[in-house]
Design a protein around this motif. Sequence first.
Motif, PDB file in Angstrom:
ATOM      1  N   SER A  36      -5.726  -1.045  -7.034  1.00 15.17           N
ATOM      2  CA  SER A  36      -6.487  -0.109  -6.198  1.00 15.17           C
ATOM      3  C   SER A  36      -7.981  -0.240  -6.452  1.00 15.17           C
ATOM      4  O   SER A  36      -8.785  -0.214  -5.527  1.00 15.17           O
ATOM      5  N   TYR A  88       0.834  -1.202   0.000  1.00 15.65           N
ATOM      6  CA  TYR A  88       0.000   0.000   0.000  1.00 15.65           C
ATOM      7  C   TYR A  88       0.867   1.250   0.000  1.00 15.65           C
ATOM      8  O   TYR A  88       1.867   1.317   0.692  1.00 15.65           O
ATOM      9  N   TRP A 143      -2.770   0.692  -4.322  1.00 13.07           N
ATOM     10  CA  TRP A 143      -2.539  -0.681  -3.874  1.00 13.07           C
ATOM     11  C   TRP A 143      -1.833  -1.424  -4.993  1.00 13.07           C
ATOM     12  O   TRP A 143      -2.330  -1.428  -6.116  1.00 13.07           O
TER      13      TRP A 143
END
Lengths: 139, 635
Positions: B361, B325, B335
């Motif tokens: 993400s 992250y 992400w």
Amino acid sequence: MNMIKFRKSSPDKDAKRVLVVDDEPTFTRMVKLNLEGTGNYIVKTLNESQRAVEVTKEFTPDIILLDVVMPEMDGGDVALNLRNRSVTKDIPIIFVSAMVSMQESRKGFYQSGGEHFLAKPVDKDTLCGAIETVLSTSQ
Amino acid sequence: MLRSHLDTLQGGQYSLIHIETLDKLRSFDLESICHAILLDMRFGRDYSLETIRYVGELQVGVALIALCRDHEQLTRYKEEIHMLDDYILAERLVEGELSTRITHAIRRRLKEQELLHEKMLLQSLLDNIPDAIFFKDRESRFTKVNRAMDEIYGQYHKTIIGKTDFDLFADEHARAAFNDEQEIIRSGESLVGKLEKETFEDGHINWVNTTKVPLRDDQGRIIGTMGISRNITELKRAEDTLAQERTLLKTIIDHALAGIFVKDLHGRYLVINKRHIEYLGAPSDADIVGKSIYDFFGNEEADRISAADAKIMETEHGIENMVDYRHRADGSELWLLTSKVPLRDDSGRCIGLVGISLDVSEQKRNERTLKTTIQMLEETKLQLIEAEKLKTVGRLAAGVAHEVKNPLNVVSLGAEYLENHIEEPEEMLEIIRDMREAVKKANDVIFELLDYSSPHKMRMEPANINDLISRVLGLMRHNFNEAGIKVEEALNGDIEPVCLDAPKMEQVFINLFLNAISVMKKGGTLTVRTDLIRMKSTGSNVSSAMTELFRIGDKIVLVEVLDTGTGLSQSDEQKAFDPFYSTKATGEGTGLGLSVTRSIVEMHHSMITLKNRLDTQGACISLLLPAATNRNEYD
């Protein structure tokens, strides 16, 4: 224990005649007690709604307090029967019910659809006030 | 006479061997027994000729000198005379001349031998080297080419001597070669290792590496050029294939939907594609090669990544699909799903690592939304169950109310009659009054219960909550005065309208104020504040309820009702809004007030919280209502 001292009252000579129709005898008895206690009313109670027309003819009340929800014949039918007869059609009726929405029941006595209503629980002053109001407008 | 000349040699510089016949001469290895041969041509022509040819064709380092009677005799050997290193006319021989002539002949013979050898080397080089070697005149015409060149280009032409590149190649190459050569001739400078593309007339192509130098005569004047060309077509093809593969690989890397990178043992980027550069937070055209993770992240983060990389290179075990992250520069979430494997050289030694990172993400967001949705559904389910229960309670309540109202009315009317008609004893009257009061409370409970369970119909209209609050405070002024409570209004005039159902919202404030009065029996101060705030972030200090109701940037009208009562216990804080929870003495309240209040507030897409005041003893109720201007986005 002291003796209970009771205030007596007798009806005035121009006392109004009130017929109370409700399937609950204790309720009609209490209404009768309170109304007659004022000396202003002569009260007849009836617990069998199907006899309403017959008793009305006999008693000739000035006003009728009529319960809405009753087992034998409900208040609406009773009122219809009374108003279908020339002898009884002009006697004013106040409907008394526990089954009303809370906004209206808060007011105690109110009008709806041209009819007069009293919401249970009622107290003596509301009862008397309602009767006087209706009688004064119907005469 | 000759004998006397020969005698002078003997014992001096030379020793003499006398060989009578050619056969005997043939039996010797000449170079090992003598430096020069004196051939007496007076023995006869046939014999002399045969000897000259034998020795001449041997081409060894032995000088051959003919001894003739006179000029006339010599002229009879016109054809063979070039094979002689010298000749001596016996009749003219002077003293000492013989020795000198022999010495010179030997020297010439050796010199010639050397030249021959060199020529042989050169020729064998020209004949055997597979590279094309050529000589050209000043007009770029071929004057000599080696065998390899002849074989390569000769298949198209009978001979290439006298021809130019224009005859051999397409114009494109011929012109360039011609210009190069003219430049060499003009400047005298060599052209070394030029890559040339030779397009033949039949269209096929050769790639050659050519070196050309000026060709000079013995005076140093440039008379042309010479050069050597090596065919590197195969090499070039291999190179081109390699370059193509490299381009293909680069295209794939550059346009991959994943971030791709290669790091050396020190964590420096050797290869990195645009997408991964973006993941590092740098502009996609930034030059990252040679930089490390420390150039893009704080030490703590960089240390972490660097340690993970070191472990991969040390253990030579890659990692697969590690979720990582990061915060982007613009604050959005990133992400990454990253895999890394050790990079090995030809000998299997680890020299770095190769990594690939996928932006997940979007999936993460969806995952989270799904989670929240499931959670919300769970909560909604619970609420529905709760609502269904309340509906049942409501239906029951209506029925029960009817059944209970009648007997209660009998009791109240009976008590009222008694109160009106009993004169004494006073104790009896007190009992009756208590009974009436108790029945009244029972009635209140029934009304409240009906209120709570009856269906709410809402009519939402934008309104200023300040006006509504002032109206309710005005209505209840009497109640506050009676309880000795001072009311402070701190209403912000700049707040925005809120969509609300006025009678319902009034009920909310009536309930809140009645509650406040009930907790300040000995007087106190009630403060009502309003303000306009903005939903700033969804950080940890913001409750999940708030995150669900409001979005970042939403305008929120905040109403705070503060009392100076006894405050809340822990169980109060948790249960205050539960139906039938009450802190009032039994008979004083049903515990439905705050529960109804919360239901109404929630119908307004708003939230209510109850907590203890921090500044002083007492409780603080906060109402958060969305400004009407936000509403469009919700609907």
